[in-house]
Scaffold this motif. Structure first.
Motif, PDB file in Angstrom:
ATOM      1  N   ALA A  13       0.041   3.919  -2.733  1.00 10.13           N
ATOM      2  CA  ALA A  13      -1.234   4.620  -2.655  1.00 10.13           C
ATOM      3  C   ALA A  13      -1.294   5.583  -1.481  1.00 10.13           C
ATOM      4  CB  ALA A  13      -2.379   3.612  -2.553  1.00 10.13           C
ATOM      5  N   LYS A  25      10.011   2.236  -4.859  1.00  9.39           N
ATOM      6  CA  LYS A  25       9.195   1.477  -3.917  1.00  9.39           C
ATOM      7  C   LYS A  25      10.061   0.525  -3.106  1.00  9.39           C
ATOM      8  CE  LYS A  25       5.150  -1.562  -3.687  1.00  9.39           C
ATOM      9  NZ  LYS A  25       4.054  -2.201  -4.466  1.00  9.39           N
ATOM     10  N   TYR A  61       0.780  -1.242   0.000  1.00  9.09           N
ATOM     11  CA  TYR A  61       0.000   0.000   0.000  1.00  9.09           C
ATOM     12  C   TYR A  61       0.812   1.293   0.000  1.00  9.09           C
ATOM     13  CZ  TYR A  61      -3.629  -3.325   1.379  1.00  9.09           C
ATOM     14  OH  TYR A  61      -4.489  -4.391   1.426  1.00  9.09           O
ATOM     15  N   SER A  62       2.129   1.234   0.074  1.00  9.73           N
ATOM     16  CA  SER A  62       2.896   2.475   0.201  1.00  9.73           C
ATOM     17  C   SER A  62       2.682   3.392  -0.994  1.00  9.73           C
ATOM     18  CB  SER A  62       4.391   2.175   0.380  1.00  9.73           C
ATOM     19  OG  SER A  62       4.907   1.484  -0.753  1.00  9.73           O
ATOM     20  N   PRO A 110      -5.835   1.935   1.854  1.00 13.69           N
ATOM     21  CA  PRO A 110      -6.452   2.950   0.985  1.00 13.69           C
ATOM     22  C   PRO A 110      -7.799   2.500   0.435  1.00 13.69           C
ATOM     23  CG  PRO A 110      -4.592   1.892  -0.103  1.00 13.69           C
ATOM     24  CD  PRO A 110      -4.573   1.421   1.313  1.00 13.69           C
ATOM     25  N   GLN A 136      -1.168   8.113  -8.361  1.00 11.86           N
ATOM     26  CA  GLN A 136      -0.614   7.068  -9.212  1.00 11.86           C
ATOM     27  C   GLN A 136      -1.161   7.174 -10.642  1.00 11.86           C
ATOM     28  OE1 GLN A 136      -1.648   3.816  -6.456  1.00 11.86           O
ATOM     29  NE2 GLN A 136       0.494   3.160  -6.547  1.00 11.86           N
ATOM     30  N   ARG A 183      -8.934   3.234  -2.464  1.00 12.24           N
ATOM     31  CA  ARG A 183      -8.808   2.905  -3.882  1.00 12.24           C
ATOM     32  C   ARG A 183      -7.353   2.687  -4.251  1.00 12.24           C
ATOM     33  NH1 ARG A 183      -9.772   8.456  -7.262  1.00 12.24           N
ATOM     34  NH2 ARG A 183      -8.535   7.312  -8.790  1.00 12.24           N
ATOM     35  N   THR A 184      -7.127   1.734  -5.109  1.00 10.57           N
ATOM     36  CA  THR A 184      -5.815   1.511  -5.708  1.00 10.57           C
ATOM     37  C   THR A 184      -6.013   1.238  -7.193  1.00 10.57           C
ATOM     38  OG1 THR A 184      -5.944  -0.830  -5.079  1.00 10.57           O
ATOM     39  CG2 THR A 184      -4.693   0.609  -3.634  1.00 10.57           C
ATOM     40  N   PRO A 185      -5.287   1.850  -8.084  1.00 14.14           N
ATOM     41  CA  PRO A 185      -4.276   2.869  -7.785  1.00 14.14           C
ATOM     42  C   PRO A 185      -4.886   4.163  -7.277  1.00 14.14           C
ATOM     43  CG  PRO A 185      -4.638   2.724 -10.135  1.00 14.14           C
ATOM     44  CD  PRO A 185      -5.430   1.606  -9.527  1.00 14.14           C
ATOM     45  N   SER A 186      -4.079   4.951  -6.599  1.00  9.27           N
ATOM     46  CA  SER A 186      -4.541   6.224  -6.055  1.00  9.27           C
ATOM     47  C   SER A 186      -4.611   7.271  -7.152  1.00  9.27           C
ATOM     48  CB  SER A 186      -3.585   6.703  -4.963  1.00  9.27           C
ATOM     49  OG  SER A 186      -2.322   7.048  -5.530  1.00  9.27           O
TER      50      SER A 186
END
Length: 531
Positions: free
Chosen positions: A32, A85, A29-30, A404, A412, A406-409
């Protein structure tokens, strides 16, 4: 395998298990969750890795110059990984391990046995509150400050107990060097470390402690003088700008509320929400901390030197910090007291170590011996099980709260859109700038403008070369990009202050929150934004 051996092995593996859990969360999650503040640390680290330096004259620092800080871990990782990342996940895990080791060292110096010291290390990796998770674990901002504080206190205790030995003198020298290095960054450690150490020496009245605290205060002062001298060569703002005397009860109320927030208490939760368990955890920590303080004051004659030191230091730091914020109103933000509130955990463990199951305090116990030693090999089992359960559940809820939506944020998606458009340079305000650089693995450079909205600096785009003087390279003020560029605006900026000519440019990304324009060149952008 009997129960005792199982418990020992479980406790031994617990810090490693919690670090692995944190690494897995970061890996998932980093991307996002990262913001421009977080990304600024990695951009600085990459710059330092390129310059092969410890500090840089090419960087706009924020409130402190980074000297003994996270870049010592992140910068070398850029030689190993191309993926930002990977740098963030591995670097954050390494920093958390350093933090856990410093907690273990503090526990051992304070008189905790190996089991309790490992529990203290494990508590360091539990996200008991939002501010703790974001500023200590995820962002790693406060790990260097806390680890230095734990290390200095542990070294001073070792010196006071072994001052006549070569190792004891080496410990004192190391504590002085750490104190100096910490204050090269700014005056924070004078308030949170050197001053409480000096007050502790006056209260405990032990000769070696007085000598070592004076040396650390002197070293801190020299470090801060070095910080002032470096201001002529490096660019950073100065924290002392808000140190004027301005006492008010509102300041006092704010700082007391910030302590509650640091432990996980929040006023915006419904009483029926499952997350209210975090408020119960905060209450448990505060109650146990108060019991620990009362216990230490009442039974100080049976405490070892290390136990007295931790107790008096924690209480001194709380009083000094509270008085400072109440008198100056500098900041009641919960993140500023995290370096102090973490000392609640060694305090609580010292209390649980000594507490007998029946709650009875023997009349005479040799200094340093557990009060509960004669009563039972297990101390306060019910309290320990209850508190452990609440803290683990609270930490799980904090992790769940940070997953989060939502992914992708949004960021992103914008980073992908900018790359797909063939641009490698973006203009934006702070919260939409550095984060794009990290999410693109450094392929997109971000020129960060001053804030555009009223009430937060200059309104409108007056000069596209203007820069926000924090967390970006100085070259952005003088060097211009070649090829197409992009501009990122949030909805409020777009509606209020963006020139009409620019609104006619190509839109490569649009949502309810942001719009990204693509402009053929820097010269075209300058023409479109001209007054």
């Amino acid at each position: 395998m009997n129960r005792r051996k199982f418990n020992d092995r479980f406790i031994l593996l617990l810090p490693a298990a919690l670090t692995a859990l944190f690494f897995a969360f970061m890996f998932l999650y980093s991307g996002a969750l990262v913001d421009s503040d977080d990304a600024g640390e990695l951009i600085l680290s990459r710059l330092l890795s390129r310059e092969h330096s410890l500090i840089s004259r090419s960087w706009f620092y924020s409130t402190e110059i980074r000297f003994l800080n996270t870049q010592l871990v992140f910068a070398p990782l850029f030689y190993l990984f191309k993926s930002w990342k990977a740098v963030r996940c591995v670097g954050s895990a390494i920093l958390l391990i350093i933090y856990e080791l410093s907690a273990f060292a503090l526990g051992r110096s304070a008189g905790l046995d190996r089991r309790y010291s490992l529990i203290l290390s494990s508590l360091s990796a539990l996200p008991l509150s939002g501010p703790y998770f974001h500023y200590v674990m995820f962002g790693s901002y406060y790990i260097p400050h806390i680890a230095i504080s734990f290390g200095v206190v542990a070294l001073i205790i070792y010196f006071c107990e072994n001052g006549s030995t070569l190792r004891g003198k080496a410990a004192l020298a190391a504590a002085a060097l750490l104190s100096f290095s910490a204050c090269v960054e700014g005056p924070r450690q004078i308030l949170c470390l050197a001053a409480p150490l000096f007050i502790s020496a006056l209260v405990i009245r032990e000769k070696r402690l007085l000598v070592s605290s004076c040396l650390c205060m002197l070293s801190s002062g020299l470090g801060y003088m070095t910080n002032k001298a470096l201001a002529g060569y490096y660019t950073f703002s100065h924290m002392e700008g808000g140190f004027e005397i301005a006492f008010s009860f509102d300041n006092l109320k704010t700082v007391l509320k910030s302590f509650l927030t640091s432990y996980g208490f929040r006023t915006d939760r419904s009483i029926l929400s499952p997350f209210v368990i975090c408020d119960l955890a905060a209450a448990a920590i505060i109650i146990l901390t108060l019991l620990s303080a009362v216990f230490c004051l009442k039974h100080k004659s049976i405490l070892s030197f290390g136990e007295k030191m931790i107790s008096v230091f924690y209480l001194s730091a709380m009083v000094i910090y509270t008085a400072f914020i109440a008198l100056t109103g500098y900041s009641g933000s919960s993140r500023y007291n995290l370096q102090i509130t973490v000392y609640a955990f060694p305090m609580i463990l010292l209390y649980l170590k000594h507490r007998s199951p029946a709650g009875e305090i023997p009349e005479a116990v040799p200094a340093g011996q557990n009060i509960g030693d004669k009563a039972s090999p297990e101390t306060a089992p019910r309290i320990k099980i209850m508190v452990s359960g609440i803290l683990i559940i609270c930490s799980a809820f904090t992790y769940l709260e940070y997953i989060p939506d939502r992914t992708p944020s949004e960021h992103q998606l914008m980073a992908r859109a900018v790359e797909d458009s063939g641009c490698s340079y973006v203009y934006s305000t702070f919260w939409n700038g550095n984060v794009i650089t990290e999410l693109s693995d450094g392929r997109i450079e971000a020129h960060v403008w001053p804030y555009l909205l009223k009430g937060s600096g200059d309104a409108g785009i007056r000069d596209i070369d203007s820069v926000f003087p924090s967390l970006q390279e100085k070259s952005h003020a003088s060097e211009h990009p070649e090829g197409p560029v992009c501009c990122i605006f949030d909805t409020r900026e777009l509606e209020a202050y963006i020139p009409k000519q620019l609104k006619g440019s190509e839109i490569i990304y649009r949502s309810d929150e942001h719009t990204v324009y693509r402009v053929p060149s820097y010269e075209d952008l300058r023409m479109l934004t001209a007054n």
